[in-house]
Write an enzyme that holds these catalytic residues in place. Structure first.
Site, PDB file in Angstrom:
ATOM      1  N   THR A 160      -3.913   1.799  -2.185  1.00 15.32           N
ATOM      2  CA  THR A 160      -3.449   0.504  -2.196  1.00 15.32           C
ATOM      3  C   THR A 160      -4.158  -0.189  -3.546  1.00 15.32           C
ATOM      4  O   THR A 160      -5.077   0.001  -4.004  1.00 15.32           O
ATOM      5  CB  THR A 160      -3.906   0.060  -1.116  1.00 15.32           C
ATOM      6  N   ASP A 187      -8.888  -8.868   0.829  1.00 14.76           N
ATOM      7  CA  ASP A 187      -9.184  -8.215   2.231  1.00 14.76           C
ATOM      8  C   ASP A 187     -10.443  -8.509   2.834  1.00 14.76           C
ATOM      9  O   ASP A 187     -10.915  -8.303   3.884  1.00 14.76           O
ATOM     10  CB  ASP A 187      -9.052  -6.723   2.178  1.00 14.76           C
ATOM     11  N   THR A 211       0.669  -1.258   0.073  1.00 20.70           N
ATOM     12  CA  THR A 211       0.022  -0.037   0.011  1.00 20.70           C
ATOM     13  C   THR A 211       1.128   1.262   0.053  1.00 20.70           C
ATOM     14  O   THR A 211       2.074   0.841   0.122  1.00 20.70           O
ATOM     15  CB  THR A 211      -0.815  -0.276   1.445  1.00 20.70           C
ATOM     16  N   SER A 239      -7.192  -1.902   6.720  1.00 21.03           N
ATOM     17  CA  SER A 239      -6.130  -1.635   7.884  1.00 21.03           C
ATOM     18  C   SER A 239      -5.591  -0.134   7.805  1.00 21.03           C
ATOM     19  O   SER A 239      -4.829   0.143   8.756  1.00 21.03           O
ATOM     20  CB  SER A 239      -5.148  -2.772   8.123  1.00 21.03           C
ATOM     21  N   ASN A 269      -3.670  -3.598  -2.895  1.00 24.78           N
ATOM     22  CA  ASN A 269      -3.553  -4.682  -1.818  1.00 24.78           C
ATOM     23  C   ASN A 269      -2.142  -5.209  -2.088  1.00 24.78           C
ATOM     24  O   ASN A 269      -1.049  -4.753  -1.428  1.00 24.78           O
ATOM     25  CB  ASN A 269      -4.607  -5.675  -1.868  1.00 24.78           C
ATOM     26  N   GLY A 326      -0.137  -3.705   4.949  1.00 21.43           N
ATOM     27  CA  GLY A 326      -1.021  -4.632   5.132  1.00 21.43           C
ATOM     28  C   GLY A 326      -1.415  -4.488   6.788  1.00 21.43           C
ATOM     29  O   GLY A 326      -1.838  -3.442   7.263  1.00 21.43           O
TER      30      GLY A 326
HETATM   31  N1  GLY Z   1      -5.018  -3.846   1.422  1.00 17.35           N
HETATM   32  C1  GLY Z   1      -4.450  -3.413   2.600  1.00 17.35           C
HETATM   33  C2  GLY Z   1      -5.581  -2.852   3.421  1.00 17.35           C
HETATM   34  O1  GLY Z   1      -6.499  -2.102   2.839  1.00 17.35           O
HETATM   35  O2  GLY Z   1      -5.549  -2.853   4.627  1.00 17.35           O
END
Ligand code: GLY
Length: 566
Positions: A394, A418, A376, A448, A396, A469
């Site tokens: 992000t 996610d 991200t 997150s 991801n 992440g």
């Molecule tokens: N893909 C990481 C997050 O959104 O937490």
């Protein structure tokens, strides 16, 4: 209504200088400026953002340019086909947040990544077309600009167009990273692309992305319609059809970002303003801060066994709650007030033993109802008016799904991972979840990401956030504590070694040199399962010093760069 982000046109050029700290307690500073600061994952994106501020743009204008440029010069996470969140504090103290998180396509279904026997199909939510959520980035930036932008949209996208068409020199880290991803990108796309061709990349090679440049031109000229309708939408839908993906023209056309009220709380008198669900970032950060506040972390010492133990135990409990309660607020009732209630957080730590690690099998989620109420990228901006913006965006995983839209030249996200694809089954980041984060058509997957702004005595104090992440929330948590409890400068706080606990797996991860041998021995004796891993988080942040100077903290774990205006 008057645009609260108006800023004067005359802005002088940035100066980076070493200076005597006014606040004697804090250590050596990073880049400082008296006017404005942009910190992002790439020097070219930070420089483009600063040039927008020089032209009279405000923090939102600069954010549009930074994020569009990151889609070009930082392709493993910067994006136009991912999603993100922005948290803003205007110069007058108003706080807002914008959610442009991806959504599950309308044809998505709860068990779409399970085989007939109910088992998870390995990699199905991570690689290729079915891993993609409906992108939100362009709609989000367009909406932020519609509401608060000052300069014309076209001028903000143009730097990214140029960067894609003229190319830019790869850094050493980028060349290594692209070479590592080459076989995956070739396999998923079945053809050579601008990112992955015959040869290997070397530092200094020029990366030119002509298809991406044409897509960005359409976005520049047509705004959100340049992505969600017409040629670009057609290319995305054709790509989906080629690879068995689920995103339809209707999914694209109907995507909408959402303005949300940030979650707020206090820590040792500082006001923390962060991202609400569908991110778990803000709630998680405030939960951990609430759980550790009764402990004198400053006196315990930075990354001492006691401090790490308290913080890891708070993280363990927070992540257990995250797995049980958090998801898309349009789909699930989230007991946010209960989760943040001081007495609830005290109760969560009631079984805490300074001499003994908890056991994640015993520590399940709490019961907030009774108290009710790794790839991200993040950038932080403060403009000359004092508007502050924390943006995290992000795809991801690194390079997202790996799918590069044919003719469009851009990567699609793999944000579907996610979601909790099966209760208790760990995602890419080892996070587990349950019903609250199950897949449903049109639902946003739990995040997150933790873009955060901090106030001290009613004034802007800090802007920060991180990729990583599941480690995003603990990275932001530690940097905040480094500044507030350990009196570090912004650059010191960002550079300091980090650790991470996420309940499951029951492991206390650390990067070198975060924890010394004595600390590791003590933590092991208390029952922690310690394990060394690679870099944790990449925090880009801004700190306001008592004399109003802005200090940028750029994370040396990447190519991150802080550039200020003077
Ligand atoms: N893909 C990481 C997050 O959104 O937490």
């Amino acid at each position: 209504m008057r645009n609260p982000l108006f800023i004067p046109v005359s802005v002088l050029i940035a100066v980076t200088f070493a200076c005597t700290p006014q606040n004697k307690e804090r250590g050596p500073q990073g880049v400082t400026s008296r006017r404005a600061m942009v910190v992002s994952a790439h020097q070219l994106a930070s420089a483009a953002g600063v040039s927008i501020l020089e032209k009279g743009g405000n923090a939102v204008d600069a954010a549009v340019t930074v994020e569009m440029c990151l889609a070009v010069c930082y392709p493993n996470a910067g994006n136009i086909a991912g999603g993100g969140f922005i948290v803003m504090r205007m110069y007058d103290g108003t706080v807002v947040s914008l959610d442009y998180r991806e959504k599950a396509p309308m044809r998505a279904s709860r068990d779409m990544y399970l085989d007939a026997g109910g088992n998870v199909v390995p990699g199905a939510s991570i690689n290729g077309h079915r891993a993609c959520g409906v992108p939100g980035t362009v709609a989000g930036l367009f909406e932020a600009h519609r509401k608060y932008g000052r300069l014309p949209w076209k001028d903000l996208v143009e730097p990214a167009v140029r960067l894609a068409s003229e190319g830019f020199p790869l850094t050493e880290k980028q060349a290594v990273d692209l070479n590592r991803s080459k076989s995956r990108l070739l396999k998923i796309n079945g053809r050579e692309t601008a990112l992955a061709g015959k040869g290997l990349w070397h530092a200094g090679d020029t990366l030119v992305q002509p298809d991406l440049a044409r897509t960005l031109e359409r976005i520049r000229d047509l705004g959100r319609d340049g992505f969600y309708r017409g040629e670009t939408a057609r290319l995305i839908v054709e790509e989906m059809e080629r690879g068995g993906g689920l995103i339809s023209a209707a999914d694209l056309e109907t995507y909408e970002p959402v303005w949300r009220v940030p979650v707020t709380g206090t820590y040792r008198g500082y006001r923390i303003i962060s991202m609400p669900p569908p991110s778990s970032g803000g709630v998680g950060l405030l939960q951990m801060l609430g759980m550790v506040e009764p402990f004198d972390l400053g006196n315990m010492g930075w990354n001492s066994p006691d401090a790490v133990h308290v913080m890891a135990e708070a993280a363990r409990r927070m992540y257990a709650d995250r797995a049980a309660y958090l998801g898309d607020p349009e789909f699930v009732e989230i007991p946010v007030k209960g989760l943040l209630n001081r007495d609830y957080l005290k109760d969560r730590m009631s079984g805490f033993d300074m001499k003994r690690a908890g056991n994640s099998l015993d520590i399940g989620e709490g019961d907030p109802a009774i108290w009710e109420s790794e790839e991200t990228t993040h950038y932080s901006i403060v403009d000359p008016m004092g508007n502050a913006l924390a943006g995290t965006t992000t795809l991801n995983g690194s390079y997202g799904s790996g799918v590069i839209v044919k003719g469009g030249g851009f990567l699609l996200n793999n944000q579907m991972d996610d979601f909790s694809i099966k209760p208790g089954f760990p995602n890419l980041y080892g996070l587990v979840g349950g019903e609250a984060n199950a897949i449903a058509p049109g639902k946003r997957m739990l995040s997150s990401m933790t873009p955060t702004v901090v106030e001290k005595e009613g004034k802007l104090f800090m802007v920060l956030g991180s990729p990583g992440g599941s480690t995003i929330i603990t990275s932001v948590f530690q940097v905040l504590i480094n500044v507030i409890d350990h009196h570090m400068s912004m650059q010191q706080a960002v550079e300091a070694g980090r650790f991470h606990h996420q309940w499951l797996p029951d492991t206390l991860y650390y990067e070198n040199p975060a924890l010394d041998n004595m600390c590791l021995r003590e933590l092991t004796e208390r029952g922690h399962h310690v394990r060394r891993r690679g870099a944790i988080g990449r925090v880009d942040a801004v700190l306001v010093w008592p004399d109003d100077r802005l200090e940028g903290g750029a994370d040396p774990r990447g190519d991150d760069t802080a550039i200020g205006l003077e």
